[in-house]
Design a protein around this motif. Sequence first.
Motif, PDB file in Angstrom:
ATOM      1  N   UNK A   1     -11.187  -0.527  -0.210  1.00  0.00           N
ATOM      2  CA  UNK A   1     -10.559   0.447   0.673  1.00  0.00           C
ATOM      3  C   UNK A   1      -9.109   0.023   0.885  1.00  0.00           C
ATOM      4  N   UNK A   2      -8.208   0.986   0.898  1.00  0.00           N
ATOM      5  CA  UNK A   2      -6.799   0.720   1.150  1.00  0.00           C
ATOM      6  C   UNK A   2      -6.354   1.505   2.385  1.00  0.00           C
ATOM      7  N   UNK A   3      -5.592   0.853   3.240  1.00  0.00           N
ATOM      8  CA  UNK A   3      -5.007   1.512   4.406  1.00  0.00           C
ATOM      9  C   UNK A   3      -3.493   1.532   4.254  1.00  0.00           C
ATOM     10  N   UNK A   4      -2.896   2.694   4.491  1.00  0.00           N
ATOM     11  CA  UNK A   4      -1.447   2.858   4.446  1.00  0.00           C
ATOM     12  C   UNK A   4      -0.991   3.255   5.842  1.00  0.00           C
ATOM     13  N   UNK A   5      -0.078   2.492   6.419  1.00  0.00           N
ATOM     14  CA  UNK A   5       0.436   2.802   7.758  1.00  0.00           C
ATOM     15  C   UNK A   5       1.808   3.445   7.610  1.00  0.00           C
ATOM     16  N   UNK A   6       1.948   4.647   8.174  1.00  0.00           N
ATOM     17  CA  UNK A   6       3.174   5.414   8.047  1.00  0.00           C
ATOM     18  C   UNK A   6       3.797   5.696   9.405  1.00  0.00           C
ATOM     19  N   UNK A   7       5.125   5.726   9.419  1.00  0.00           N
ATOM     20  CA  UNK A   7       5.839   6.074  10.644  1.00  0.00           C
ATOM     21  C   UNK A   7       5.482   7.498  11.046  1.00  0.00           C
TER      22      UNK A   7
ATOM     23  N   UNK B   1       4.311  -3.481  12.471  1.00  0.00           N
ATOM     24  CA  UNK B   1       3.669  -4.389  13.427  1.00  0.00           C
ATOM     25  C   UNK B   1       2.206  -4.666  13.087  1.00  0.00           C
ATOM     26  N   UNK B   2       1.643  -3.936  12.140  1.00  0.00           N
ATOM     27  CA  UNK B   2       0.230  -4.122  11.779  1.00  0.00           C
ATOM     28  C   UNK B   2       0.141  -5.290  10.801  1.00  0.00           C
ATOM     29  N   UNK B   3      -0.363  -6.435  11.272  1.00  0.00           N
ATOM     30  CA  UNK B   3      -0.419  -7.622  10.419  1.00  0.00           C
ATOM     31  C   UNK B   3      -1.659  -7.599   9.519  1.00  0.00           C
ATOM     32  N   UNK B   4      -1.718  -8.574   8.601  1.00  0.00           N
ATOM     33  CA  UNK B   4      -2.811  -8.610   7.618  1.00  0.00           C
ATOM     34  C   UNK B   4      -4.176  -8.793   8.281  1.00  0.00           C
ATOM     35  N   UNK B   5      -4.218  -9.602   9.332  1.00  0.00           N
ATOM     36  CA  UNK B   5      -5.497  -9.860   9.994  1.00  0.00           C
ATOM     37  C   UNK B   5      -6.059  -8.582  10.611  1.00  0.00           C
ATOM     38  N   UNK B   6      -5.207  -7.817  11.291  1.00  0.00           N
ATOM     39  CA  UNK B   6      -5.683  -6.584  11.917  1.00  0.00           C
ATOM     40  C   UNK B   6      -6.006  -5.530  10.853  1.00  0.00           C
ATOM     41  N   UNK B   7      -5.246  -5.532   9.758  1.00  0.00           N
ATOM     42  CA  UNK B   7      -5.529  -4.612   8.662  1.00  0.00           C
ATOM     43  C   UNK B   7      -6.926  -4.891   8.082  1.00  0.00           C
ATOM     44  N   UNK B   8      -7.232  -6.192   7.873  1.00  0.00           N
ATOM     45  CA  UNK B   8      -8.564  -6.548   7.354  1.00  0.00           C
ATOM     46  C   UNK B   8      -9.656  -6.145   8.328  1.00  0.00           C
ATOM     47  N   UNK B   9      -9.392  -6.324   9.619  1.00  0.00           N
ATOM     48  CA  UNK B   9     -10.362  -5.922  10.635  1.00  0.00           C
ATOM     49  C   UNK B   9     -10.660  -4.428  10.537  1.00  0.00           C
ATOM     50  N   UNK B  10      -9.606  -3.620  10.423  1.00  0.00           N
ATOM     51  CA  UNK B  10      -9.801  -2.174  10.332  1.00  0.00           C
ATOM     52  C   UNK B  10     -10.546  -1.782   9.055  1.00  0.00           C
TER      53      UNK B  10
END
Length: 327
Positions: A307-313, A284-293
Motif C-alpha cells: 500500500x502506498x500513501x501520498x500526502x498532498x497539500x 510533517x508526516x514522518x515515516x513512523x506515522x506513515x507506517x502506522x497508517x
Amino acid sequence: NRREEALDLGELYSTGFDVFPLSAEHGRGVDELLDAVAARLPEAAGEQPAEEDKTIHLAVLGRPNVGKSTLLNRLLGEERFVASASPGTTRDAVDEELVWKGRRYLLTDTAGLRKKRQVVDKVEVSSAQRALRTVERADVVVVLTDATQLGVDQDARIAAQAEERGRAVILAVNKWDLVRDKEGEAQRLREQAQRHLQHVGFAPLLFISALEGTRVHQILELAAELRDEASTRIPTPQLNEWVQAMQEEHPAPLFRGFPVRFSYAYQVGTQPVTIAIQCNRPQAVDDAYRRFLVNRLRERFELRVPVRLIFRQKSRSTPRGSAGAGR
C-alpha cells in the motif's frame, strides 16, 4: 484556511457521494478533483480490455537450488522447466501458461539470486538482472526458500525488491517434507519472519513441498486473491471515515507546535493500492506515522498487498508553521 476547517461536510459525506471542497477562483482542490475524474474515466469507445489484463503474472524468485523449477513443474503437472540438484541450472527467465479453476496464469521461472559479493560470473550477473526485471511485470512474486538451508538475509533482500516495486508477495518455505518437527519449526520460522521480514509482514506464509505436492496449489489460490486485492477500489466515503477515525484515535505528532490535520482521502491507483490524503502539512508526516497508517489501512480493509500513501497539500496557501521549512 479557517473557512475550510470550519466547514462541516459530515452530512455530505453521509450521502455516500464523493465530496470535493474547492475554490474555482483560487484553484484550491481542483487538482484533487481532476485526479478523481481521471481515475473514473471509462474505456475509449470501441476499445476492449486486453485478454492478458486478466492473466495473473506469477514469478518465482529465490536463492539457487531452492526448488523453483520443481515447484513450477508441479503446478503445471508436467516437466516443462529444467530441474536439477546442481545450482544455476536456470539462466534466463522462462514463461509458461496455466489455466486453473477458470483463472489464467503466466508462470515465470527465474535464475537463482545470490548475494552480490558471491556473484563474479558475468553470465550470472546478467541472469540475476533479468530475474529482477521479471518483478516489474509480475502481479505476484513467490519468494521461495529452503526449509533445510535458510538464508534469511538474502530472502529478505529478494522480498524487499518485490515490495519496493509494489508487487504482492507470497513467502513459501519449500522442502517441508524433510522437516521432522513441523509444528516447532513452523513456529520458529514465523518468529524469524516477524523479525527479519517486517517490510513484508503482511505477506502470506506457506510451508510446501514441491517434490510431494504439499500445499503447492494454495500458491495459485493465494495469487488470485492477492491479484484481486491489489486491484481493489476502496469507496471514497469509507476511506474518509477511516481517515477521520485515525485522526481521533491516534492523531499525527505536532509539527513545530501546530496540529497536522487530514481533510480528505481518495484512491488514485492500484497495483499497488495508492491512496492520496489531503493534509494541511504534508511534510510533517514522518515515516513512523506513515507506517502506522499503512498498517491500520491494511487491517481496516483486509489487504495483504503493498500500500502506498501520498500526502498532498490541501490548498495552495501556506499553512502556519511551514514558513522557512525549506531553508
